[in-house]
Write an enzyme that holds these catalytic residues in place. Sequence first.
Site, PDB file in Angstrom:
ATOM      1  N   LYS A 125       0.851  -1.189   0.000  1.00  0.00           N
ATOM      2  CA  LYS A 125       0.000   0.000   0.000  1.00  0.00           C
ATOM      3  C   LYS A 125       0.890   1.244   0.000  1.00  0.00           C
ATOM      4  O   LYS A 125       1.897   1.293   0.724  1.00  0.00           O
ATOM      5  CB  LYS A 125      -0.887  -0.017   1.249  1.00  0.00           C
TER       6      LYS A 125
ATOM      7  N   SER B 153      -9.580   1.807   3.437  1.00  0.00           N
ATOM      8  CA  SER B 153      -8.795   2.554   2.481  1.00  0.00           C
ATOM      9  C   SER B 153      -7.794   1.712   1.694  1.00  0.00           C
ATOM     10  O   SER B 153      -7.287   2.163   0.666  1.00  0.00           O
ATOM     11  CB  SER B 153      -8.039   3.660   3.208  1.00  0.00           C
TER      12      SER B 153
ATOM     13  N   SER C 149      -9.398  -0.469   7.674  1.00  0.00           N
ATOM     14  CA  SER C 149      -8.950  -0.410   6.285  1.00  0.00           C
ATOM     15  C   SER C 149      -8.241  -1.640   5.750  1.00  0.00           C
ATOM     16  O   SER C 149      -7.943  -1.699   4.560  1.00  0.00           O
ATOM     17  CB  SER C 149      -8.037   0.783   6.081  1.00  0.00           C
TER      18      SER C 149
HETATM   19  N1  GLN Z   1     -12.604   4.216   6.916  1.00  0.00           N
HETATM   20  C1  GLN Z   1     -11.970   4.681   8.119  1.00  0.00           C
HETATM   21  C2  GLN Z   1     -11.583   6.123   7.966  1.00  0.00           C
HETATM   22  O1  GLN Z   1     -11.922   6.660   6.975  1.00  0.00           O
HETATM   23  C3  GLN Z   1     -10.779   3.827   8.419  1.00  0.00           C
HETATM   24  C4  GLN Z   1      -9.636   4.143   7.568  1.00  0.00           C
HETATM   25  C5  GLN Z   1      -8.450   3.305   7.882  1.00  0.00           C
HETATM   26  O2  GLN Z   1      -8.544   2.294   8.570  1.00  0.00           O
HETATM   27  N2  GLN Z   1      -7.312   3.753   7.407  1.00  0.00           N
HETATM   28  O3  GLN Z   1     -10.985   6.702   8.799  1.00  0.00           O
END
Ligand code: GLN
Length: 484
Positions: free
Chosen positions: A83, A158, A182
């Site tokens: 990532k 994400s 995420s």
């Molecule tokens: N969807 C969550 C956020 O927008 C988690 C994102 C993540 O785990 N990086 O913060």
Amino acid sequence: MTASTAPKASHIESVRSAIAERRTTAAACAEEFYARIKKDDAEIGAFLTLCEDRAFAQAARIDKIAAEGKPLPALAGVPVAIKDVMVTRGVRTTAASRILDNFVPPYDCTAVARLEAAGAVILGKLNCDEFAMGSSTENSAYHPVRNPRDKTRVPGGSSGGSAAAVAAGMAVATLGSDTGGSIRQPASFCGVVGLKPTYGRVSRYGLIAFASSLDHIGPFANTVKDAALVLQTIAGRDPMDSTSADVPVPDYVTDLEKPVRGLRIGVAKEYFGSGLGAEVRAAVEAAIQKLAELGCEIVPVSLPHTEYAIPAYYIVATAEASANLARYDGVRYGFRARGARTLSEMYRQTRDGGFGMEVKRRIMLGTYALSAGYYDAYYLKAQKVRTLLARDFDEAFTKVDVIAAPTAPTPAFKLGEKMDDPLAMYLADVYTVTANLAGIPGISLPCGKSREGLPIGLQIFGRHFDEATLLRVAAAFESSRELP
Ligand code: GLN
């Protein structure tokens, strides 16, 4: 050996043994994966940057060891991808943000360095939501990622690129990051395995910070065993990250063989409330039934503060983000706006042009929550809720060994469906943020499909530093599904 005759490689051990037995080479394997990426990724959008020079140099090192007949390391020749929130020396690292568009880091993230030291071949860097903020990968400054199981839908986020790359066979395993879900939520949407370890289990050195007390690095793979192998490789104390724990790393792979009979599986009603989609509920309940058939004892538990998790998470995460993102000022990294006449104008224009909408929204929310007049009402309150949530889990884990739950309330949603409604997007994390707030490990693995054929994920939580037990339960469930 030509690319087309290379063995079908979707598991770590099959790649490694094919190279060890000289049925293929690491270079041929990398070629095969790059060919697939070049053919299929135009439509999916999982990769932001390919690093072929680095990959083939590593493949050559592995092939030399194999040619000399020496023992190969655990991930020898295994094509992986990262990532784009983990820094890679000499390879552009963007966090899917314009503000880091031209950033080439001078060092490697510890998790990346450990994968490479174990023989993995890093193919490239994966698309994600900008600074890992989002649940659909639509906040990438570059392009969205399409779900390989249904290209009209999001892959989750994400770490959408990390999940999609494994699901589409463009990497055998990938690394993602999980601040509020995420890793687990995109794994669930794409029908692969995703593991968020305990806080402190994997070094965050070289992970571009979103919310430091919630950020975790973890693997995506096709099987629980592969996820265990990757975790084994990246876990353990790192002197470069003072929050990485000095706790021995067990042999996760050997532990997978231990029986699950007699283990106590907690089920919390708070994770099966009215927001849960009917098909997800049915699939997860059937999975829990399957665990009972495997000899596990199903025990009702209560996690009474669950309903406060989303608000607490979005205060803590945005507060930490607003502090962490202060460093992007046009001086130290990446993009700088042109034409500003004063220093403060340069800061403003750089941040205005460099950050996307969602990142700006989070910086504003977080700055507000931390401001003198509101600190006690929001940030301090959220920290207290966090403690209550952690206590809920501590209490439950006096009665059970793991907890089973859905990963996400619904299967993958359509591209664009939630883009105009940030609150609806935030609710996609309702079952995952709790583990980040408490620091406990969680895994998502496929447990069924919706009528439309979309994957559904089962989530399993474990005690702090007890990834071994949740991996064992996950592996037992996975192999029960493979039986005819
Ligand atoms: N969807 C969550 C956020 O927008 C988690 C994102 C993540 O785990 N990086 O913060």
